[in-house]
Design a protein around this motif. Structure first.
Motif, PDB file in Angstrom:
ATOM      1  N   ALA A 105       0.022  17.578 -13.267  1.00 40.21           N
ATOM      2  CA  ALA A 105      -0.421  18.891 -13.819  1.00 40.21           C
ATOM      3  C   ALA A 105       0.428  19.562 -14.830  1.00 40.21           C
ATOM      4  O   ALA A 105       1.822  19.625 -14.806  1.00 40.21           O
ATOM      5  N   GLY A 106      -0.332  20.027 -15.659  1.00 43.14           N
ATOM      6  CA  GLY A 106       0.196  20.932 -17.070  1.00 43.14           C
ATOM      7  C   GLY A 106      -0.823  21.592 -17.546  1.00 43.14           C
ATOM      8  O   GLY A 106      -1.684  21.487 -17.145  1.00 43.14           O
ATOM      9  N   ASN A 107      -0.072  22.823 -18.326  1.00 47.54           N
ATOM     10  CA  ASN A 107      -1.115  23.723 -18.692  1.00 47.54           C
ATOM     11  C   ASN A 107      -0.385  24.237 -20.018  1.00 47.54           C
ATOM     12  O   ASN A 107       0.669  24.169 -20.425  1.00 47.54           O
ATOM     13  N   LYS A 135       0.651  -1.161   0.145  1.00 53.28           N
ATOM     14  CA  LYS A 135      -0.034  -0.090  -0.011  1.00 53.28           C
ATOM     15  C   LYS A 135       0.808   1.300  -0.174  1.00 53.28           C
ATOM     16  O   LYS A 135       1.793   1.271   0.806  1.00 53.28           O
ATOM     17  N   LYS A 136       0.407   2.054  -0.859  1.00 56.07           N
ATOM     18  CA  LYS A 136       1.553   3.181  -1.023  1.00 56.07           C
ATOM     19  C   LYS A 136       0.592   4.512  -0.726  1.00 56.07           C
ATOM     20  O   LYS A 136      -0.524   4.709  -0.909  1.00 56.07           O
ATOM     21  N   ILE A 137       1.376   5.362  -0.285  1.00 51.57           N
ATOM     22  CA  ILE A 137       0.652   6.913  -0.421  1.00 51.57           C
ATOM     23  C   ILE A 137       1.192   7.818  -1.498  1.00 51.57           C
ATOM     24  O   ILE A 137       2.367   7.756  -1.793  1.00 51.57           O
ATOM     25  N   ILE A 138       0.202   8.183  -2.444  1.00 51.29           N
ATOM     26  CA  ILE A 138       0.367   8.818  -3.733  1.00 51.29           C
ATOM     27  C   ILE A 138       0.019  10.215  -3.761  1.00 51.29           C
ATOM     28  O   ILE A 138      -1.135  10.326  -3.346  1.00 51.29           O
ATOM     29  N   LEU A 139       0.861  11.079  -4.049  1.00 51.52           N
ATOM     30  CA  LEU A 139       0.292  12.308  -4.156  1.00 51.52           C
ATOM     31  C   LEU A 139       0.363  12.797  -5.635  1.00 51.52           C
ATOM     32  O   LEU A 139       1.314  12.458  -6.798  1.00 51.52           O
ATOM     33  N   VAL A 140      -1.039  13.062  -6.251  1.00 53.34           N
ATOM     34  CA  VAL A 140      -1.252  13.445  -7.596  1.00 53.34           C
ATOM     35  C   VAL A 140      -1.573  14.904  -8.102  1.00 53.34           C
ATOM     36  O   VAL A 140      -2.464  15.475  -7.275  1.00 53.34           O
ATOM     37  N   THR A 141      -0.864  15.484  -8.731  1.00 54.25           N
ATOM     38  CA  THR A 141      -0.944  16.890  -8.978  1.00 54.25           C
ATOM     39  C   THR A 141      -2.076  17.081  -9.949  1.00 54.25           C
ATOM     40  O   THR A 141      -1.998  16.154 -11.101  1.00 54.25           O
ATOM     41  N   GLY A 142      -2.923  18.210 -10.254  1.00 55.03           N
ATOM     42  CA  GLY A 142      -3.835  18.052 -11.182  1.00 55.03           C
ATOM     43  C   GLY A 142      -4.739  17.128 -11.214  1.00 55.03           C
ATOM     44  O   GLY A 142      -4.959  16.401 -12.417  1.00 55.03           O
ATOM     45  N   ALA A 143      -5.215  16.938 -10.122  1.00 57.15           N
ATOM     46  CA  ALA A 143      -6.092  15.585  -9.899  1.00 57.15           C
ATOM     47  C   ALA A 143      -7.626  15.530  -9.987  1.00 57.15           C
ATOM     48  O   ALA A 143      -8.372  14.648  -9.824  1.00 57.15           O
TER      49      ALA A 143
END
Length: 291
Positions: free
Chosen positions: A90-92, A3-11
């Motif tokens: 995340a991107g733009n 089990k992982k802790i995952i941070l996702v930007t632009g989610a």
């Protein structure tokens, strides 16, 4: 399962939402980053309902601001004792006219290059506490379409165009992540993998908002009937999901995953000198926000 802790930007939409949904379905803890608290909280509720996994948290930051990126990293480290996977999703894209952030940086480079570099560096200590950490950064096939790099004008003060800024930002972030892996090796850190991905021609809302050039808005309108020929957001997210959680890729860095699996980065403009110049520029930009 590990089990992982995952941070996702632009989610909160598109690829990031699909990545977060997949990670939750796999049973991981997911931290959703978004710009709007209202939208992020709504997506949090939706994902809990869709996956049955309530281990989902929210962080809010406008990635155009490096100060906000630093604050988000501080909030994460205050809440969690480690980070297993950072997904710089995340991107733009912006318009035909060059625009700068409140901190004075060209917006495309700020969001697509400086923000992921800064966030990655700020979370290294958290990633070191993982059994084996991973940094996965979403680039684009457009990294080969920005033309010749202007190493003496990385923020394109004199050479800006919509296509050039987006393409070069996605090329530079690949180079920066390669250099980050070298930086970690120099620091004696071998337990963090650093890789990049691209989604292919995925159907997202990236090219469809008020800041985009008129030509792109027209393209999205005219191309709508052909949307079925493009990959869905879920299909576009697959390379990133694989790079983030598959046990098959643990221990590997400097890889570039796409819809076809392991793919090749365009090296037409690569040189060790260019990579170092981009890294040095990034360090000048993000340095004031580092400990």
């Amino acid at each position: 399962m590990d089990k992982k802790i995952i941070l996702v930007t632009g989610a909160t939409s598109g690829l990031g939402r699909e990545e977060a949904k997949a990670f939750l379905t796999e049973g991981h803890t997911v931290v959703l980053h978004g710009r709007s608290r209202e939208k992020a909280l709504a997506v949090q509720k939706e994902l809990i309902a869709e996956t049955g996994n309530s281990d989902v948290d929210v962080l809010i930051a406008d990635l155009e601001s490096l100060a906000a990126v630093k604050k988000m990293a501080e909030e994460f480290t205050a809440r969690y004792d480690r980070l297993d996977v950072l997904v710089n999703n995340a991107g733009n894209q912006y318009g035909n006219t060059r625009m700068t952030t409140a901190e004075g940086h060209e917006k495309t480079m700020a969001v697509n290059l400086f923000a992921p570099v800064l966030l990655s560096l700020l979370l290294i200590e958290s990633l070191k506490k993982s059994r084996h950490g991973r940094i996965v950064t979403v680039s684009s096939a457009s990294h080969s379409q920005g033309g010749r790099p202007f190493i003496d004008d990385i923020e394109l003060k004199d050479h800006y165009s919509f296509r050039r800024s987006y393409g070069l930002s996605k090329l530079y972030v690949i180079w920066a992540m390669r250099r980050l892996r070298k930086h970690l090796t120099e620091q004696g850190i071998e337990s963090i993998d650093v890789n990049c991905t691209h989604p292919g021609m995925a159907l997202t809302n990236l090219g469809n908002n008020d800041q985009r050039p008129l030509a792109m808005k027209v393209l999205y309108t005219v191309g709508a009937p052909f949307a079925s020929l493009m990959q869905s957001a879920a299909e576009g997210a697959a390379p990133t999901i694989y790079a983030a959680t598959s046990p098959e890729v643990e221990g590997f860095s400097d890889r570039y995953y796409g819809p076809k699996g392991l793919e090749k980065v365009s090296e037409r403009h690569y040189s060790a000198e260019n990579e170092e110049a981009v890294w040095a520029y990034c360090m000048r930009v993000v340095g004031p926000y580092l400990p």
